[in-house]
Design a protein around this motif. Structure first.
Motif: not given
Length: 633
Positions: A66, A56, A68, A24-26
């Motif tokens: 993600i 990544i 975004l 999980t990316f913010h």
């Protein structure tokens, strides 16, 4: 009970292994002040107030989430995962107005997908205009648990050109009637790992897997390391039979993974060089460094070799011997696919349309985005009680260059390049077999595909981005086994802005039955004020006629009036410049030193001669005023 607990634990381990890990990316898309080439500070687009953007890393079957958020107050954005198949998740592919609405300022779009069984080198970038040229890009690696080659360490090299102006400003002058030839913007520099004069620190006597990605907007590049051989082992996520070369030639969008065995001695450092393909540039500015030197650093205390001289780029390129990509063979040999069920024949030209701007056209049509993203047209066309309208090709627009294909058909794309430029073409959602590729032709005698005199390879090269030579052709073949809306376009993004793209709507009746749109997806459309129902024009209803009604759709400008061509514009421009220079020359060398008294005498003498000719006495009827202008008495 204990036995059941053990069995349950084992099943959980198996399921976890199959489903993989969730990453999980913010990411907040923000402007970042940077000076990539050390010559000019400008805004770049990064994540969370930092640039360059992170690499990544995931593994097969891993899930990626993600979030975004667009914090760019003056423009939309999006994110495409270049080379990922997005099986079952076409809505996560990223190109705006193809699979999604643009992400408006202040909005968050959630990209949520599984990487399936792919491995290799990929990348992510904005798919909103040429925006990734402003920095919104990064590398995406899917690691393998069982590499078919051995190495000790792994590193990433990105290549690309760099502009000092932001892309919206560049596009204003590029897509203009004052650029009648459609000449691409010339970059100010090239970058390696998003900077100049970089160093790659290595250990002696070590084998590295070096993943090389061309993240540029425009130019192909040569890459080599002095006194080192490179062994190609992967292209665009496809393992190939190892080939040892002295250099590689890499187009925008392409990826090469190579093995590099470093020297046993560690007392000297070596040059690492990337060279812009000068043949792609219309002009060569004297301050543009085509040859950029970085360094392989064994010893931090040892001196770095001097950079190579830029003026010797012709000699450097002639000395290199990169492999022709068509000769590469997949490691897991796949026989050429059977004859095509459906052929797409494309003739590509550059032409000036009625607004005076140069556009890129396939079969006389330039790509113009629809009013409703094409994937959303697929979903909404399958929802009505009057029937499933998603398989009607014309609903996707007359200027989206759309082709509807059936599930599991063999598709063949024949592309004839009737242009003197090089063009790397990328297909979303698939790799393809390159079954034919011609050498360069000429404008007078282009190499056009003729199947009667071609022998296809038994095991064709497979990749997702391939370059067609000037006035040449490529023939691609793939199986339509991934239902979705897939973009096929030139990855010179200036050319994509000119409309060099087609849309392949693959098994639309399967898409809306097997996939879905999230509420977040539809909210993005509402925030961007983009309709999310209807055909390419935004029209819909309960009948075939309603869905086939394209009234109000976006279309290209009409052709120029007869007699106006690009060459005509060039000729007119040259003649106009010559005329202006001629008038200036007459003034400069004929009038500048003539004083007022002499000029007045000259004018009066001329009228005396005229009066004699007409039998009248009208001498001295004109004189000059204080401004040097002739006035009548």
């Amino acid at each position: 009970m204990k036995l059941l607990n053990i069995i349950g634990s084992l099943l959980l381990l198996v399921v976890s292994g199959v489903l993989g890990k969730t990453h999980t990316f913010h990411f907040n898309a923000t402007y970042v002040q940077a000076n990539p080439d050390g010559l000019h500070e400008r805004r770049m687009i990064g994540f969370n107030n930092a640039w360059p953007n992170p690499t990544i890393r995931v593994k097969k079957s891993d899930r990626v989430e993600i979030y975004l958020t667009n914090l760019l107050e003056d423009r939309n954005t999006s994110l495409h995962f270049h080379g990922l198949f997005q099986k079952g998740s076409n809505a996560m592919d990223g190109p705006e107005m193809v699979t999604q609405c643009p992400i408006a300022p202040g909005q968050t779009f959630i990209y949520n997908f599984t990487v399936d069984d792919q491995v290799g080198t990929y990348w992510y970038h904005s798919h909103s205009g040429a925006q990734y040229g402003d920095g919104l890009r990064g590398v995406f690696i899917i690691e393998d648990d069982d590499y078919p080659f051995e190495f000790d360490h792994e590193d990433v090299i990105t290549l690309g050109e760099h502009y000092h102006k932001e892309t919206p400003e560049i596009l204003k002058s590029f897509m203009s009637r004052y650029n009648p030839t459609g000449a691409e913007p010339i970059p100010q520099n090239s970058l390696l790992n998003e900077t100049k004069n970089s160093t790659w620190s290595v250990e002696p006597d070590t084998t590295y897997l070096l993943r090389i990605v061309n993240v540029g907007l425009f130019t192909s590049q040569y890459f080599y390391i002095q006194h080192q051989s490179l062994t190609i082992v992967e292209i665009d996520g496809v393992y190939v039979e190892p080939v040892m070369v002295d250099s590689i030639y890499i187009s925008t969008g392409q990826r090469y993974s190579v093995l590099v065995k470093t020297s046993k001695a560690a007392d000297l450092n070596e040059r690492m060089v990337n060279i812009i393909d000068y043949e792609m540039l219309d002009v060569l500015p004297p301050d543009l460094e085509l040859v950029s030197t970085s360094w392989v650093q064994y010893n931090k205390s040892a001196v770095l070799p001097a950079p190579l001289a830029n003026h010797n780029y012709f000699d450097f390129i002639k000395a290199l011997n990169p492999v022709e990509e068509f000769e590469l063979v997949p490691l897991h040999k796949e026989l050429i696919l059977p004859d095509a069920d459906y052929k797409i024949e494309l003739n590509f030209t550059m032409e000036v349309l009625g607004d005076g701007v140069t556009y890129a056209l396939f079969n006389k049509h330039t790509y113009v985005p629809p009013k409703v993203p094409t994937l959303l047209s697929v979903f909404s066309a399958g929802e009505y009680s009057g029937g499933d309208f998603s398989t009607i090709s014309e609903i996707y627009g007359s200027n989206t260059n759309s082709y509807t294909v059936r599930n599991n058909e063999i598709i063949e794309i024949v592309l004839n390049n009737l242009d003197p430029g090089k063009h790397p073409f990328h297909l979303h959602g698939h790799t393809f077999q390159v079954i034919a590729k011609s050498p360069e032709g000429t404008e007078e005698e282009p190499n056009l595909f003729n199947p009667s005199n071609i022998t296809f390879p038994e095991y064709p090269m497979i990749r997702d981005t391939v370059q067609v030579n000037p006035n040449g052709y490529i023939v691609l073949r793939f199986k339509a086994d991934n239902p979705g809306v897939w973009f096929f376009h030139c990855h010179v993004d200036w050319h994509l802005e000119q409309g060099l793209a087609i849309t392949i709507i693959e098994a639309p009746d399967y898409i809306h039955k097997q996939q879905s749109l999230t509420e977040n997806h539809l909210n993005a459309c509402k925030a961007a004020n983009v309709p999310y129902k209807g055909n390419a024009a935004g029209n819909f209803g309960e009948s075939h006629t309603d869905w086939s009604n394209l009234h109000g759709e976006n279309t290209q400008f009409p052709p120029l009036p007869a007699g106006f061509t690009t060459k005509g514009y060039i000729a007119m421009l040259v003649c106009s410049l010559a005329a202006v220079y001629g008038v200036y020359s007459i003034y400069k060398y004929g009038m500048e030193d003539v004083n007022t008294e002499n000029t007045e005498k000259m004018i009066n003498k001329l009228y005396e001669l005229l009066a004699e000719h007409d039998g009248q006495d009208e001498s001295a009827m004109f004189s000059l005023n204080s401004n040097g202008q002739a006035v009548e008495h």
